[in-house]
Each structure stands twice: as C-alpha cells, then as structure tokens.
Design a protein around this motif. Structure first.
Motif, PDB file in Angstrom:
ATOM      1  N   THR A  68       1.327  -1.298   0.348  1.00 25.74           N
ATOM      2  CA  THR A  68       0.080  -0.109  -0.216  1.00 25.74           C
ATOM      3  C   THR A  68       0.766   1.207  -0.113  1.00 25.74           C
ATOM      4  O   THR A  68       1.858   1.266   0.507  1.00 25.74           O
ATOM      5  CB  THR A  68      -1.257   0.238   1.229  1.00 25.74           C
ATOM      6  N   SER A  69       0.308   2.119  -0.247  1.00 26.98           N
ATOM      7  CA  SER A  69       0.880   3.639  -0.952  1.00 26.98           C
ATOM      8  C   SER A  69       0.148   4.886   0.691  1.00 26.98           C
ATOM      9  O   SER A  69      -1.421   4.436  -0.014  1.00 26.98           O
ATOM     10  CB  SER A  69       0.901   4.007  -1.648  1.00 26.98           C
ATOM     11  N   GLY A  70       1.004   5.622   0.675  1.00 26.77           N
ATOM     12  CA  GLY A  70      -0.588   6.544   1.366  1.00 26.77           C
ATOM     13  C   GLY A  70       0.436   7.405   2.616  1.00 26.77           C
ATOM     14  O   GLY A  70       1.749   7.497   3.006  1.00 26.77           O
ATOM     15  N   PRO A  71       0.309   8.199   3.224  1.00 27.59           N
ATOM     16  CA  PRO A  71       1.518   9.310   4.597  1.00 27.59           C
ATOM     17  C   PRO A  71       1.594   8.437   5.237  1.00 27.59           C
ATOM     18  O   PRO A  71       2.629   9.281   6.000  1.00 27.59           O
ATOM     19  CB  PRO A  71      -0.036  10.571   4.816  1.00 27.59           C
ATOM     20  N   THR A  72       0.822   7.394   5.569  1.00 29.36           N
ATOM     21  CA  THR A  72       1.035   6.187   7.072  1.00 29.36           C
ATOM     22  C   THR A  72       1.190   5.800   6.321  1.00 29.36           C
ATOM     23  O   THR A  72       1.885   4.753   7.679  1.00 29.36           O
ATOM     24  CB  THR A  72      -0.414   6.313   7.445  1.00 29.36           C
ATOM     25  N   SER A  73       2.020   5.114   5.005  1.00 28.07           N
ATOM     26  CA  SER A  73       2.655   4.129   4.957  1.00 28.07           C
ATOM     27  C   SER A  73       3.841   4.429   5.003  1.00 28.07           C
ATOM     28  O   SER A  73       4.323   5.418   3.950  1.00 28.07           O
ATOM     29  CB  SER A  73       2.159   3.336   3.914  1.00 28.07           C
ATOM     30  N   PHE A  74       4.885   3.007   5.527  1.00 28.57           N
ATOM     31  CA  PHE A  74       6.841   2.905   4.978  1.00 28.57           C
ATOM     32  C   PHE A  74       6.410   1.592   4.624  1.00 28.57           C
ATOM     33  O   PHE A  74       6.040   0.526   4.962  1.00 28.57           O
ATOM     34  CB  PHE A  74       7.415   3.888   6.057  1.00 28.57           C
TER      35      PHE A  74
END
Length: 976
Positions: free
Chosen positions: A843-849
């Motif tokens: 997944t991607s997004g501001p909370t993913s790493f």
C-alpha cells in the motif's frame, strides 16, 4: 362508477389461491362480457402502464405478485422465492406476453430482500397454505389492519411467510397423541418481534390453539404494552366489549381503554362478535391494567365448552367451536404461581387443550441459571421462573413453547438434554432485517469506509468534556425540526412523541443526581435568549443541516426554524419538568402518566434510567441518546441499544452520544462504540452461520437446532456473549470454511511471542516475489471504476501454511483452534485446499512505509489499532479481498483482474498477509532503524480464504461438541 376490469381481475385472482394459472382461460370463464381475451389483456396493459398512485387494480396485482414472489410453500414452482426466476415462472403460468410482463415488472419490482432463516428438525407437515386460507378469520383481520397502518405488500407478505414458518412447525392441534414443540425466533432489537408473534398467535388461534399464554416481560410496564398491542391488533374491540353496546356509557363501565386516545378507532373490529359469524370469540384472562389474578371463578374461566362431550377438546368437532383464551402475564413468581394453581384445579382436560406459550424476551429470567461453582459439584438447581415455565409445560402436554428475543445466545446454550427445559429443539428462526429498520449498519461502518458514524454518532471522550449540553441542544433542535416537517406535510404520526434517553448507570441514587443535573442545565440553557439561540443555530449549521435527508423538508436557515424552537421547548417543559426518572423497586414506581405513550397524547421528555429502560420497553419517538453505561456481557449491552428501531420521517435526525473511553475496573477502559461494533459482528456472524445451514441437502436439514449452540462468536475477549452461568454447555471444536473468509484478530502482545511468530513466517517472506511492479486490478462496484494496488506474492503448499498456522502464538488460541482443526482435516469432507497464494499488498499513502523484517526484502507495513484488550477489530482491506476471492474460486475470473485469474487453480486458497504496526507505539517511521524494524514491534497478521468446494455443493461448515446432560458419558454432539 363500477370498475369492471378491477372486479374481473379480483374474481380471477381469487380463483388462483393455490398459485398462478392461465389468466386468459379463467378470465373467459368468469367474464360477464363477450370481449375477446387479447382485447381485455390490452386494456389491462394500458391501465397498468398509465396508472397513477392509488390505482386499485395496480394495488391488487402488487399484493398478488408480491405474495407469489415471496411464497416459501410454492408447489407450483421450483424456482426459489424472491428471484427473477420465480417471477418468470409466474408470468409463464399466467400466459402473459413480453409487453405485459414489462409493465408489471416496472409497476411491481421483484422483492429480493432475504427472508427468514430457518433451522429445523424434520417435522410432519399439517399446516398447508390451503388450510391456512380456510381458517384465517383472525389472521385476515390482522393483515387488513397492518395494511391500513401503511405496511407495504412486501412487509405484509414477509410477515405472513415468517409467521407461517413458525406455526407449521408447531404440533397439529387436532393430533391424537400429545407433542410439545420448542422453538426460538430471533429478531433484531426493537425491530418488530411483537408483530411477528401477533401474527403467529392469530394463525395459531385460527388453526385451533385454544389457550395462549404470553409471557410479557418482568414488569407491568412491559406486560401492559404487550397486552395493549394484542388487544388493539388481534383480539379487537368486539371481544373486549363482549357484546356491550359501545354507545351505552353504563355498559362500558369497567371496560379498559376508555382513557386511551386510540380507543376505539384504531382497535381492530371484526364487525361484531366473531361467534355470531360462525367463527369463535377470544376471551381475555388479563387486561391492560391487570395481570393474571387468582380467579374466584378460575375453574369456569379456564373450562372449555365441548360440542360433543364424549370427545376430547382437541377433536375437530369440538375444537373449532370453542372460544380461545388469551392471557398476557409477567414473568413474576407470585403471578405464575397463581396461574399454575388455577390450572391444577381444572384436572384431566389440561391434557386436551392445544396451548401456545409465547415467551417475549425469552433470554431474560426464563433461562435456568445457577451458581457456576455448583456445576463443578454436579448440582444444578432450576431457578424460579424457569421452574415455573417448566411446570406449565408439564401441566399442559399439548403446549408449544416459542421464545422471542434479539439476543439468543443464552437460549441456545440451554442444556439440549434437559427434556423439561426450553431448549429450542424443534426450530430456530432468524427474522430478516426489516425494511425501514434503523440498526447496526446505520451506526457502524462494519466493512467499508462509509458515513454511518459521521452522520449519527458523537463520541464522548473523557478528556474533551461530556457533551451533555450539546446532546440537550440536539434534543431541542430535533424537536423543532420535527414540528417544522409536520407543518410541511410529513405525517404527524412519527412525531407524536419525542424523547431523549440518558443512560449512565444502574444505580437509582445516580439517576436522581443526573436528573437534577439535567434539570439545572435545562433551566440554564437560555433557550429563550440570544445565547441559547446562537448555540442552536451553530448546531443546525454544523450538524443537522449538513446531514439532513434531501428528500425531507429542512429549513434553509435557523431564522426559518426559530418559531418551532419555542414550541418544542414548551412541549418538553410541559408540567415544569423536562426529565422523567424511570427506575424503582416496585411496579408503582413505573406508573407515571407522563411515561404512558398510549394514553398521553404527546410525550416530549428526557428519560433518565438504567436497566428498566434497556429491555423490551419501547421508547417511542427516541431521537437523541446519551449512553455511557458499562457492562461485560454482550447480550446485556445489545439490549441497551434502544436507539435501534423505526424512525420514519426523522432517521436523519437521530444522534447517539456514546462513551469512547469509559472506565472498566482497575486500570481498564472500554470504548462503548467499539464494544457495540464487536457484538454486532458477533450477531451477524451467528446469523450468517445460520443462513449457511438453512439450505436443505437432499431434502433434509444439514443441522438441527441441537447442533447450533457453538455458532456464537466473540470479537472482544472481555465482552462475553452472555453471563457465564448461561454458557457452560458450549464447546466449539471446528469451523469448516471453504470459500469463506477467516480473519483472526487476537494476536499476542509480548515481544517474545511476536519475534517467534516473525521467525515462523520467515520462509514465506523469503519466498515472496521481488517484482513489485505486478499490480492486482480490482473491480470497485461502488464507483464503477477500478482500484489497482501492487502486491508481492508467493505460492505455499498446504503443508507449509498449515505448519505456519500450527506453530504461531495467539492472543486467544481458543478462537483460532476451530479454524485450525478444519485446516488439519484431510478427510474428504475436510479442507480441500492443496496450495495457497500468499498476497502481501504494497500500500501507499502518508501513513505507509517500508522496512525489512528479519532480513527480508523491504515490504510495506500498515497500521491497525488495537482496542483496549489488545485485539484488532479488522485486519484485511475490503478492496484487497476481491482478487483473493477470484483466486479461491468464489468470484468469476475477469480480464480486468488478469493477475488473479492467472493465479487461480482448482483447490487453491488465498492468504492476505499484513505486517501490522500499532500506531499507539508512536510514529511508525521512528520504529525503523536503518532499513529494518524490530520484529517485536510488528504483528504479521493474516486473513485467509480456503478454496471453494470442488464438489460444487453445500457442505457443513462446522464440527463441534456441546455438553448434553442426557449423554454424560459421551458429552458430544457432532455434525457429520
């Protein structure tokens, strides 16, 4: 003017009682004109195509087609009910052409909502549709009343089918040998269970049951509500008056309901005493205000007249001429003692009386409980109410017992081997969620990113104030909005009562303090001044205006609403007190005129109470709820959901202020909203399991009610399905789940266990593909487009996955053990999965790493919140499931999802794996050292779906055992 077409169609359809037949032939025979059939059908087509609201011919066909669509007993069709195939079969048998079919389908769409789910042992069929139609005096009156009240054709037909399903599983009242069936009907909280058992009572009385005992709650407040419903909708004013002239004031002395606003206009009328029409009367042995009492003439009141004295009462020659007796009694020891004592005086005829016992809220007081410590010593004492119910069943060998509840767990945990008890050995029926019902889905977004919580729920957090003033403002504002809508054509009925419920504690002293606080707050709220109006205007703009139903009248500004605020305030403050306390130790404490929704024209009040307002009692007009009461039992918590129900004309105004961080014992807190969501999941899981088993296999039930108890799940470890003293019989062994999602949520929290679990998963992580450019493409049905996400994949043998799952440490091993048992089952009926596609979404997004775990390639980590007890409510993403379902063979393969289609194989399952980090541990990015993360900070959480059954036919999904006192040596019941 005579409507010849309507009359002809009425005659034709009346001749089709057993199902559709060639319409043209019957019309030709019954018509009093020589008009050609095709011309008559042409007129019919044109009439339906041009019909506006209120056209009686369209209404006639709407009722008829809907009843055929929903009919479960349809000897004339092999097509399943509620389907296009059933409707097509109907048209074929009628002989209608394509054009006529088209206009009828447009005017009367097929009703496809699910019907009741029935789990039943095999039974002897006696209550056919023909018999039901031949003896239907009270049912017909009840059906007509429901239609006058505005029930839709689908709602009436659904009730007809569901109540028929209950009555046909009772014993034939004319049967020579006595048999007492035991059943349970499961509805939703405040969803119309009373309507169902009223329908069952009507049909049962018509069929020959002559004594009906309704156990109507534990308070006269609840008993009186039930008595009034039966008097109004079934027994009727003719039986209440017993032949008295309604215009003779002296003759009416002592008759109930003289002070009831709905008497007599809204009470069903049979046009005179039923016995004068060749039917039979109903004699009431209790009234609205009086529970069962020891009768000075008790023997006479309970004696049944016989046409042929030498034959038993249940002989048809006697049965269908005898008056029925109906009583609504509290589940109270002294009341039931009086009833039992009177019954014993009657003697041998008791064995001849077909009796129906309806137990409303059957999981309250009726279920046998005892001190759990005594179980260990083998001592089980029957408690008072349970013992008295068992005595009634023993005194009346022809008594049928049907329990009704929205929280069935205590009932299905009753010892199935105790022949004297109330275990539903014959049938369990789960009613569908009614159309228009405001329930779980309206307050919880269970499986999607919806707006239910945003629209209706307002969290009360300890660190941000109690929001009680805002809840009070909402109550005033919604009252004004109801008045505004009533002035603009929304029917007044739903707005007769307007209430707010405040429930914080079970302690009466705390109720008094809270009521005083609310009264003080009310008088300081300045609803007549600038400050109060400013608050209400801001609330309208920020909340109620924002979420208003666009199809209902809503003011464009507060200025337009302001005049109605004054009227709402006056109604709430009538009598000088806006608050009613609902509690007490005696019945007298509940006899408050301001709380009588039947006799009081308008109840606009704030109700403060506890347990007495949390079961059975319907709070009419409930719009705003302020709820902060804690409990550790799921059934108790669910019954407190008084905000569930029907809210016509104001469902968009409903608000729930609920505690989000409430104390629960030492150093513990509970999120009440989360707790409700968890028990709602438990309930839906239970209903889903029942639905899976309801389909007959080779004409026989897959399981009987005795094999149901362990289908009860538990999503929160601290929230038990029922009290411990009601649950000691169930032990779940295995859940078989081909083609069904399994999502464990109880993972360990200890560092050692988390590291161990990561090591167990290491070979699978190392097997993942390096290619992160491979995307899974998913159809998004809601938006009509596609959602793409990258994923890493691997294929694991079944032995590999089984080895992983068997070795993992679990937060609640008992919850996963039944699924593990299924994975281990190598028999023909066991797990058919040979290998598994492992999918790790990137997944991607501001909370993913991304980070490496135990030396793995970098993989994306996701965040999931644990609740107060360390259990996740949800792991998998809804959008990720569709491709996994294609791989497992339960969704069609699609060119839009080529990756899943390529991975699909017969007997292949799918696993979604998520490296999960709890955001409570802090900023996730700070947990990464270099490019790695400590495995003690990560939960490798999996959701899996075994391959769909290769045989393509239904198979049992569970195997379990339940303690059965009649088989102490074996102590198991197993699904084959």
């Amino acid at each position: 003017m005579t409507d010849h077409l309507l009359n002809l169609h009425g005659d034709v359809l009346a001749a089709m009682r057993r199902g559709p037949k060639p319409f043209a032939k019957l019309a030709f025979v019954l018509s009093d004109t020589d008009e050609p059939t095709d011309t008559a059908l042409g007129h019919f087509h044109d009439r339906i195509a041009a019909a506006g609201p209120g056209d009686e011919l369209t209404a006639l066909w709407h009722r008829t087609l809907t009843s055929w669509d929903l009919a479960e007993q349809a000897d004339w069709s092999t097509a399943p009910p509620r389907t296009d195939a059933r409707r097509t079969d109907t048209f074929n048998r009628l002989g209608f052409g394509a054009d006529l079919r088209k206009v009828l389908d447009h005017a009367v769409p097929v009703f496809k909502e699910p019907g009741a789910t029935v789990i039943s042992r095999e039974f002897t069929s006696w209550y056919s549709r023909d018999m039901a139609a031949a003896r239907s005096f009270y049912w017909n009156s009840y059906e007509q009343l429901l239609r006058r009240k505005g029930w839709s054709d689908a709602a009436v037909s659904s009730l007809d089918e569901a109540s028929h399903a209950v009555v046909e599983r009772l014993s034939d009242p004319t049967r020579t040998e006595a048999y007492g069936a035991r059943g349970l009907v499961v509805g939703y909280v405040q969803s119309g269970k009373t309507a169902n058992f009223t329908g069952v009572t009507a049909k049962a009385i018509d069929a020959g049951y002559r004594l009906v005992i309704v156990l109507g709650g534990t308070l006269n407040l609840l008993r009186g509500q039930t008595q009034r419903r039966l008097d109004m909708e079934l027994i009727g004013r003719d039986n209440i008056l017993r032949g008295a002239d309604p215009s003779d004031a002296d003759a009416l002395i002592g008759i109930d309901y003289q002070d009831d606003e709905d008497w007599p206009a809204k009470f069903v009328s049979h046009g005179g005493r039923p016995s004068t029409f060749g039917s039979f009367d109903i004699e009431r042995l209790t009234t609205r205000d009086d529970d069962y009492k020891s009768l000075s003439n008790g023997i006479r009141a309970l004696e049944f007249e016989k046409q042929i004295r030498t034959q038993p009462l249940h002989d048809p020659a006697n049965l269908h001429h005898a008056a029925a007796r109906v009583m609504v009694v509290k589940k109270n020891k002294s009341v039931l003692d009086k009833l039992i004592k009177d019954l014993k005086k009657i003697g041998p005829i008791l064995s001849e009386i077909p009796t129906l016992i309806i137990d409303d809220e059957s999981d309250q007081a009726s279920v046998n409980t005892t001190d759990p410590k005594k179980w260990e010593g083998g001592k089980v004492d029957r408690k008072a109410i349970n013992g008295q119910i068992c005595q009634l069943l023993g005194l009346l060998p022809r008594a049928q017992y049907v329990g009704y509840t929205a929280t069935p767990f205590a009932n299905v945990f009753v010892d199935p081997g105790d022949e004297e008890d109330i275990f539903p050995k014959d049938f369990l029926i789960s009613l569908p969620r009614p159309t228009g019902y405001m329930g779980v889905q309206d307050f919880h977004d269970l499986d999607s990113e919806g707006t239910a919580e945003e629209t209706h729920v307002r969290g009360v957090y300890a660190d941000s104030g109690d929001r009680l003033q805002e809840a009070l403002d909402s109550f005033v504002l919604t009252g004004a909005l109801k008045l505004y809508r009533a002035d603009r054509g929304v029917p007044e009925g739903p707005f007769r009562h307007h209430t707010m419920l405040v429930h914080e504690s079970v302690r009466m002293a705390e109720h008094a303090e809270l009521a005083l606080r609310i009264n003080t707050m009310w008088h300081q709220s300045a609803y007549t001044g600038q400050e109060g109006h400013a608050r209400l205007a801001a609330l309208l703009d920020a909340d109620f205006g924002r979420y208003a139903d666009e199809e209902l009248p809503t003011p464009a500004s507060y200025t337009e609403l302001k005049p109605y605020v004054s009227r709402a305030r006056q109604l709430i403050n009538s009598g000088g007190q806006p608050v009613i306390i609902v509690n007490g130790d005696t019945e007298r404490d509940y006899e408050q005129p301001d709380l009588d929704f039947d006799r009081t024209p308008h109840v606009w009040k704030i109700l403060v109470g506890g347990t007495k307002l949390s079961r059975g009692f319907t709070v009419e007009g409930l719009t705003v709820t302020y709820y902060r009461r804690r409990t550790q039992q799921a059934d108790t918590l669910m019954q407190m959901g008084r905000w569930f129900g029907f809210r016509p004309g104001y469902r968009d105004l409903v608000r729930l202020y609920i505690g989000r961080e409430e104390p629960l014992g030492k150093k513990k807190t509970v999120d009440l909203y989360e707790a409700f969501e968890a028990i709602c999941r438990d309930e839906e899981t239970f209903r889903t399991q029942l639905t899976r088993y309801a389909t007959l296999v080779d004409g026989k039930p897959q399981v009987t009610p005795a094999q149901i108890p362990p289908l009860v799940s538990q999503h929160l470890s601290w929230l038990k399905p029922a009290a411990r003293n009601k649950m000691f019989n169930a032990e779940l062994v295995e859940i078989r789940s081909p083609g069904q999602w399994v999502e464990p949520t109880a993972y360990p929290t200890g560092a050692a266990e988390l590291r161990q679990n990561t090591e167990i998963w290491r070979p699978a992580l190392e097997a993942l593909s390096q290619d992160i450019a491979v995307f899974v493409t998913l159809a998004d049905d809601d938006r009509g487009g596609f959602t793409r996400y990258p994923a890493k994949t691997a294929v694991l043998s079944h032995a590999q996955l089984l080895g992983i799952m068997s070795s993992l440490a679990w937060g609640r091993p008992d919850l996963f053990a039944p699924h593990l048992a299924y994975l281990r089952d190598a028999s023909e009926a066991g797990c058919a999965t040979e290998d598994w596609t492992l999918i790790l979404p990137q997944t991607s997004g501001p909370t993913s790493f991304a980070a490496s775990i135990v030396g793995s390639q970098p993989i994306t980590l996701v965040q999931r919140q644990r609740n107060a007890r360390g259990v996740f409510n949800r792991i998998s993403g809804v959008a990720h499931r569709q491709s996994a379902e294609r791989i497992a063979g339960i969704r069609p393969l699609s060119d839009d999802d080529p990756f899943a289609s390529q991975l699909h194989r017969p007997r292949r399952g799918a696993v979604l794996l998520y490296p999960v980090v709890d955001p409570d541990l802090g900023n996730p990015a700070r947990l990464v050292t270099g490019r790695s993360i400590d495995p003690a900070k990560v939960v490798l959480a999996a959701a899996f779906i075994p391959a769909a059954s290769a045989a393509g036919k239904s198979v049992p999904y569970v195997r379990f055992r339940a303690v059965d006192s009649s088989r102490r040596g074996e102590a198991t019941i197993e699904v084959p």
